[in-house]
Write an enzyme that holds these catalytic residues in place. Structure first.
Site, PDB file in Angstrom:
ATOM      1  N   ASP A   7       0.853  -1.186   0.000  1.00  0.00           N
ATOM      2  CA  ASP A   7       0.000   0.000   0.000  1.00  0.00           C
ATOM      3  C   ASP A   7       0.891   1.239   0.000  1.00  0.00           C
ATOM      4  O   ASP A   7       2.046   1.192   0.468  1.00  0.00           O
ATOM      5  CB  ASP A   7      -0.918   0.018   1.227  1.00  0.00           C
ATOM      6  CG  ASP A   7      -1.928   1.167   1.150  1.00  0.00           C
ATOM      7  OD1 ASP A   7      -2.692   1.221   0.176  1.00  0.00           O
ATOM      8  OD2 ASP A   7      -1.940   2.007   2.058  1.00  0.00           O
ATOM      9  N   GLU A   9       0.818   5.786   0.451  1.00  0.00           N
ATOM     10  CA  GLU A   9       0.133   7.047   0.695  1.00  0.00           C
ATOM     11  C   GLU A   9       0.790   8.082  -0.216  1.00  0.00           C
ATOM     12  O   GLU A   9       1.989   7.995  -0.515  1.00  0.00           O
ATOM     13  CB  GLU A   9       0.237   7.478   2.156  1.00  0.00           C
ATOM     14  CG  GLU A   9      -0.413   6.516   3.145  1.00  0.00           C
ATOM     15  CD  GLU A   9      -1.908   6.326   2.936  1.00  0.00           C
ATOM     16  OE1 GLU A   9      -2.549   7.242   2.376  1.00  0.00           O
ATOM     17  OE2 GLU A   9      -2.423   5.277   3.331  1.00  0.00           O
ATOM     18  N   HIS A  57      -4.270  10.866   5.467  1.00  0.00           N
ATOM     19  CA  HIS A  57      -3.088  10.194   6.032  1.00  0.00           C
ATOM     20  C   HIS A  57      -2.423  10.952   7.179  1.00  0.00           C
ATOM     21  O   HIS A  57      -1.692  10.351   7.978  1.00  0.00           O
ATOM     22  CB  HIS A  57      -2.056   9.886   4.946  1.00  0.00           C
ATOM     23  CG  HIS A  57      -1.623  11.078   4.129  1.00  0.00           C
ATOM     24  ND1 HIS A  57      -0.961  12.163   4.648  1.00  0.00           N
ATOM     25  CD2 HIS A  57      -1.757  11.330   2.801  1.00  0.00           C
ATOM     26  CE1 HIS A  57      -0.688  13.029   3.685  1.00  0.00           C
ATOM     27  NE2 HIS A  57      -1.182  12.558   2.551  1.00  0.00           N
ATOM     28  N   HIS A 152      -5.330   6.638   7.605  1.00  0.00           N
ATOM     29  CA  HIS A 152      -4.710   5.690   6.685  1.00  0.00           C
ATOM     30  C   HIS A 152      -3.203   5.692   6.907  1.00  0.00           C
ATOM     31  O   HIS A 152      -2.577   6.732   7.064  1.00  0.00           O
ATOM     32  CB  HIS A 152      -5.013   6.085   5.238  1.00  0.00           C
ATOM     33  CG  HIS A 152      -6.420   5.799   4.827  1.00  0.00           C
ATOM     34  ND1 HIS A 152      -6.733   4.904   3.835  1.00  0.00           N
ATOM     35  CD2 HIS A 152      -7.595   6.278   5.282  1.00  0.00           C
ATOM     36  CE1 HIS A 152      -8.049   4.859   3.682  1.00  0.00           C
ATOM     37  NE2 HIS A 152      -8.598   5.691   4.558  1.00  0.00           N
ATOM     38  N   ASP A 157      -2.372  -0.479   6.571  1.00  0.00           N
ATOM     39  CA  ASP A 157      -3.333  -0.901   5.554  1.00  0.00           C
ATOM     40  C   ASP A 157      -2.860  -2.160   4.833  1.00  0.00           C
ATOM     41  O   ASP A 157      -3.672  -3.016   4.466  1.00  0.00           O
ATOM     42  CB  ASP A 157      -3.568   0.226   4.547  1.00  0.00           C
ATOM     43  CG  ASP A 157      -4.423   1.353   5.132  1.00  0.00           C
ATOM     44  OD1 ASP A 157      -4.827   1.233   6.295  1.00  0.00           O
ATOM     45  OD2 ASP A 157      -4.681   2.333   4.420  1.00  0.00           O
TER      46      ASP A 157
END
Length: 232
Positions: A7, A9, A57, A152, A157
């Site tokens: 994942d 960001e 985030h 997040h 995640d």
């Protein structure tokens, strides 16, 4: 089999307008088992995050200012994922950003270093048509606790997605029955393993035709190929 659940960001939604990767989180699976050999880093994008992305985030420009630039972590990330099957939720989004970062450095794309990519969002839409298939929704559906997820985060995640992916693809991995636990007179737990006897019978022509008709109806319902054809 080596799989990497990944994942990211980012500073915003579109690498074509200058948005950059600010965090990468990866969780390693070998033969469907978590190994603990994870990869995680924060990255200085050399620009501010958009307001909407920052709300998601929470990684501020001040926090990221002393973090390495992508050029400094690219080789380590490339070596970590090299040859692995990479699992991503909404893969086009993350791959768009990662491929762009590698392109900016004049390197082969991120995707070229993976053996293949699994998009769990696409798989979830096929398995659960018409339902919400966000990571949070899948956590609820498969009983994966995400109560500690306030913002997040790429590594968090990825860890949640690993649990979701294993639940989504569990199927019937063995013919063993669930263990029953009983308690002895002294209060200690006793494990009772029941005997399982499996008898395999060939399906008749009528049963095969009926089964094919059922699968055809499922194909029509999902407007494609239903997931159960993968187990034929």
């Amino acid at each position: 089999m080596r799989q990497i659940v990944l994942d990211t960001e980012t500073t915003g939604l579109n690498p074509r307008t200058g948005d950059r990767v600010i965090e990468v989180g990866c969780v390693e699976l070998k033969n469907r088992m978590l190994t603990g050999n994870n990869f995680h880093c924060y990255i200085n994008p050399e620009r501010d995050s958009e307001e909407g992305a920052l709300a998601v985030h929470g990684l501020t420009t001040e926090f990221l200012r002393d973090k390495p630039k992508f050029a400094e972590i690219a080789a380590e990330l490339r070596d970590y994922i090299s040859g692995a099957e990479v699992i991503i939720h909404n893969a086009p989004f993350d791959l768009g950003f990662l491929n762009n970062e590698f392109k900016l450095l004049g390197l082969p794309t991120f995707t070229e270093h993976c053996s293949s990519v699994i998009d769990t969002l696409a798989n979830a839409k096929e398995m659960h048509p018409g339902k919400r298939n966000s990571l949070d929704a899948l956590c609820d559906r498969y009983g994966v606790s995400n109560s500690h997820r306030k913002l997040h985060g790429a590594l968090l995640d990825a860890e949640l997605l690993a649990d979701v992916y294993l639940s989504m693809t569990r199927g019937q991995n063995s013919l063993s029955m669930d263990l029953e636990v009983e308690t002895g007179n002294d209060g200690a737990e006793l494990e009772v393993v029941p005997l399982a006897i499996v008898i395999e019978l060939a399906a008749s022509a009528d049963e095969i035709a009926e089964h094919e008709s059922l699968l055809g109806g499922l194909d029509k319902a999902v407007k494609g190929t239903c997931v159960w054809r993968n187990y034929i």
